[in-house]
Design a protein around this motif. Sequence first.
Motif, short mmCIF file in Angstrom:
data_model
loop_
_atom_site.label_atom_id
_atom_site.label_comp_id
_atom_site.label_asym_id
_atom_site.label_seq_id
_atom_site.Cartn_x
_atom_site.Cartn_y
_atom_site.Cartn_z
N ILE A 42 40.80 39.92 39.51
CA ILE A 42 41.46 40.52 40.67
C ILE A 42 40.49 41.51 41.29
N PHE A 43 40.79 41.89 42.52
CA PHE A 43 40.09 42.99 43.16
C PHE A 43 40.90 44.26 42.91
N GLY A 44 40.21 45.32 42.59
CA GLY A 44 40.85 46.62 42.44
C GLY A 44 39.94 47.69 43.02
N TYR A 45 40.46 48.89 43.11
CA TYR A 45 39.62 49.97 43.59
C TYR A 45 40.01 51.26 42.90
N THR A 46 39.09 52.19 42.91
CA THR A 46 39.34 53.53 42.36
C THR A 46 39.21 54.53 43.50
N GLU A 47 39.80 55.67 43.29
CA GLU A 47 39.68 56.74 44.28
C GLU A 47 39.17 57.99 43.59
N LYS A 63 36.75 59.25 48.11
CA LYS A 63 35.73 58.20 48.05
C LYS A 63 36.37 57.00 47.38
N ILE A 64 36.20 55.83 47.97
CA ILE A 64 36.76 54.59 47.43
C ILE A 64 35.66 53.86 46.68
N GLY A 65 35.96 53.40 45.48
CA GLY A 65 35.05 52.56 44.70
C GLY A 65 35.69 51.21 44.49
N ASN A 66 35.07 50.15 44.99
CA ASN A 66 35.60 48.80 44.85
C ASN A 66 35.21 48.22 43.49
N LEU A 67 36.12 47.45 42.91
CA LEU A 67 35.91 46.87 41.59
C LEU A 67 36.31 45.41 41.56
N ILE A 68 35.53 44.62 40.87
CA ILE A 68 35.98 43.30 40.47
C ILE A 68 36.49 43.50 39.05
N VAL A 69 37.74 43.22 38.82
CA VAL A 69 38.36 43.47 37.52
C VAL A 69 38.67 42.13 36.86
N GLY A 70 38.11 41.94 35.68
CA GLY A 70 38.36 40.72 34.93
C GLY A 70 39.12 41.04 33.66
N TRP A 71 39.94 40.09 33.22
CA TRP A 71 40.65 40.30 31.96
C TRP A 71 40.68 39.02 31.15
N ASP A 72 40.56 39.21 29.85
CA ASP A 72 40.59 38.11 28.89
C ASP A 72 41.75 38.39 27.95
N GLU A 73 42.80 37.61 28.09
CA GLU A 73 44.00 37.85 27.31
C GLU A 73 43.76 37.68 25.81
#
Length: 160
Positions: A42-47, A63-73
Amino acid sequence: MGFFSKLFKGPEIDLEKSAANAARMRELFDAVVPEGSKYRLIFGYTEDVSRFNYGFVHGSKTKIGNLIVGWDEAGETIVAVPTVPDLSGCGEPTFYRRSEILKASRNKYPTDAFVIYPDKKGYLAINAYDWLEDESLYVYVEQEKELAAFTDFFQNHFAK
């Protein structure tokens, strides 16, 4: 009635652009994360909000920081990879394995965020939405199903 329903519906998602950005996110993620293809994304972001006080002038700057967030169940792992809104590149991944973090929770106020505390000194708050229209600040990608799956994963595996 058809005209007015379209008028008040709001902006529509460009699915072609969204699919291209989702593919680019996958490409970047797989390039920096070993066995990246086993992760859902998913795409996520931090502030990062900094406050200032100059006598009569008070305020804050975000300040916005964009993230590509991956998860492995299966591996109970979340990986955050910093990126930029146009997906022209990415940084190094940070791994958050459930067995190695202090705690995790989901904040609903002031924003809906998935918060991971790797230790007592820091945290990562991942904000994620179905779709954000502002391409100057965020990655343009529709992710309703992926966000629902990530939310379930986070609630069931991290925020115990």
